[in-house]
Design an enzyme around this catalytic site. Structure first.
Site, PDB file in Angstrom:
ATOM      1  CB  SER A   1      -0.920  -0.004   1.229  1.00 46.12           C
ATOM      2  OG  SER A   1      -1.699   1.175   1.264  1.00 46.12           O
TER       3      SER A   1
ATOM      4  N   GLY B   1       5.813   4.786   2.707  1.00 43.09           N
ATOM      5  CA  GLY B   1       5.667   6.218   2.939  1.00 43.09           C
ATOM      6  C   GLY B   1       6.200   7.041   1.784  1.00 43.09           C
TER       7      GLY B   1
ATOM      8  CG  HIS C   1       3.241 -12.475  16.128  1.00 41.91           C
ATOM      9  ND1 HIS C   1       4.298 -13.341  15.907  1.00 41.91           N
ATOM     10  CD2 HIS C   1       3.703 -11.574  17.032  1.00 41.91           C
ATOM     11  CE1 HIS C   1       5.330 -12.978  16.625  1.00 41.91           C
ATOM     12  NE2 HIS C   1       5.011 -11.898  17.322  1.00 41.91           N
TER      13      HIS C   1
ATOM     14  CG  ASP D   1       9.761 -15.981  13.314  1.00 40.41           C
ATOM     15  OD1 ASP D   1      10.514 -15.188  12.718  1.00 40.41           O
ATOM     16  OD2 ASP D   1       9.771 -17.216  13.112  1.00 40.41           O
TER      17      ASP D   1
END
Length: 476
Positions: free
Chosen positions: A393, A418, A446, A450
């Site tokens: 995204s 970003g 999760h 990991d």
């Protein structure tokens, strides 16, 4: 006039008002009981209720966005009837019959349900066209052909458009393996079968036509660079105070977001963030942009981000997997169908680039151009919006550095990119230099991923982008 059998040598005509009948000699011989009926000169056609067929992906209802016909219009097979929008994509519904539209069962913005009548069509009764079901079986055939289409009582399921495509290419449907619901044969199955027979290699996704390089005398118009456009400007809209609350139903892509995010909250997320030095990549892109423009393709940073992610997924396939509802089995996806979040007028949509693992950076750029064009026009199909295995995204196009992206089930990882900023950094000699810095935020499931795995994947992805020439060693 209806009769069973007639044996005659010559004919006699009887003329009455409105009716013209043709008989053989007065001494007609029948092998069965005689029956004589009168019918009107213009017989009424058969009214067929054209039902909204199953468009897949478990969709049970859609919103009618536009009608292409009205009551009284004549239509032929495969003519467009209307456009409907589900919570996944917009779909154009086509006619299965030749006839006249007698009734529209829905208005614009009404909710239409799968399996319910969409329109009533009057067809010619003399043609003996029987109403078809939502999932259409193969048409009646001779006994010789029937042996190829029906094996051990199992009938082939296909839509009229697919049957027509198979007929035009002289393909027996019984020889094609269906990948749709209940082994239904899809258009892609016919094309894949045809490719195998002819030896052609079909691309994993539609490609835009490559424009040949322009002559030296021709010039490519440069895009205007208006730096002021980067500054956020409030949209000037008249503020109306009606004095009453307004309630609207949740439909379309908003409805899809409700379902997806509700399911996403069941996933235990964990985040990982880092910054990437894109100085070398910025220089490389500036060199390649003119070459891409000569081919008619806009080259952004996203194709590089997507390809680097695919190279990383080859080393860490657990990030390109899915977990079943009972958390008992993990499915490692063979294809890298990497989704790209897009902000459109219809809302947030996430189309995906199929089979990135076999695509070049230019191939990805071509596909992104296609998806962005269709997304802006609200014409993305279901195949473009489904089947994703990993998502990126790009929030940097709007602004911001860090985010907390939410995983899109059944995927297990997602990244938020970003904006690229020019910031001071130190080199190996301790000297300050101007660097192109971008921040990335990862979220992972999760339950099966990991933190160490996510960090290693991010470091590999980072190394490809900070040293873009290193991608050449792993490109296939």
């Amino acid at each position: 006039v209806c009769i069973h059998r007639v044996r005659s040598c010559s004919s006699i005509r009887f003329i009455k008002s409105k009716y013209v009948c043709v008989f053989d000699k007065s001494a007609l011989k029948f092998s069965h009981q005689q029956r004589l009926f009168r019918t009107s000169a213009v017989s009424c056609g058969q009214i067929v209720q054209f039902k909204l067929s199953d468009i897949g992906e478990g969709i049970t209802e859609v919103t009618v966005k536009e009608w292409y016909i009205k009551e009284g219009d004549s239509v032929s097979q495969f003519d467009s009837i209307c456009e409907v929008q589900s919570d996944k994509a917009s779909v154009t519904i086509t006619s299965r019959y030749d006839g006249v539209i007698r009734k529209l069962h829905y208005s614009i913005d009404d909710i239409a349900f799968v399996g319910k009548p969409l329109v009533d069509i009057e067809i010619d009764a003399s043609k003996g066209v029987a109403p078809e079901e939502d999932v259409v079986e193969t048409p009646p055939m001779s006994h010789e052909e029937h042996t190829h289409q029906e094996i051990k009582g199992h009938k082939t399921l296909a839509t009229p458009a697919v049957r027509r495509l198979a007929m035009e290419n002289n393909i027996k449907l019984s020889e094609v393996v269906g990948t749709g619901k209940d082994n239904r044969i899809l258009k892609e199955d016919i094309l894949n079968y045809l490719a195998k027979q002819t030896g052609a290699i079909l691309p994993p996704s539609p490609k835009a036509e490559i424009v040949p390089p322009l002559r030296k005398t021709e010039t490519v118009p440069a895009a205007p660079k208006d730096k002021a456009r980067k500054i956020p400007v409030p949209v000037s809209r008249p503020i109306a105070f009606a004095g009453k609350d307004k309630t609207e139903p949740v439909t379309g892509f908003q409805k899809a977001m409700v379902k997806t995010m509700s399911a996403a909250l069941k996933i235990p997320h964990f985040g990982y963030c880092d910054e990437i030095d894109l100085t070398q990549l910025v220089q490389l892109r500036e060199e390649l942009k003119p070459l891409a423009e000569l081919r008619g393709v806009k080259l952004s940073f996203m194709p590089f981000f997507i390809k680097a992610a695919s190279l990383g997924l080859l080393q860490y396939p657990i990030l390109n997997a899915s977990l079943d509802e009972n958390c008992q089995n993990v499915t490692y996806k063979a294809s890298h169908n990497i989704g790209v979040a897009m902000d459109t007028e219809q809302g947030l949509i996430v189309p995906n680039v199929k089979n990135v693992q076999v695509c070049s950076v230019f191939d990805i750029a071509v596909e992104l151009n296609r998806l962005q064009s269709l997304g802006s026009a609200g014409q993305l199909g279901t195949s473009d919006l489904t089947g994703g295995t990993f998502t990126l995204s790009n929030i940097g196009t709007i602004g911001g550095t860090y985010a907390k992206p939410v995983i899109l089930p059944p995927e297990v990882a997602i990244g938020a990119l970003g904006k690229i900023q020019v910031l001071p950094r130190f080199n190996g000699k301790g000297e300050v230099f101007k660097a192109q810095i971008m921040n990335v935020s990862w979220s992972a499931d999760h339950r099966i991923i990991d933190g160490a795995t996510m960090a290693r994947f991010s470091n590999l992805w980072k190394s490809y982008l900070e040293n873009p020439a290193s991608m050449l060693l792993d490109l296939k």
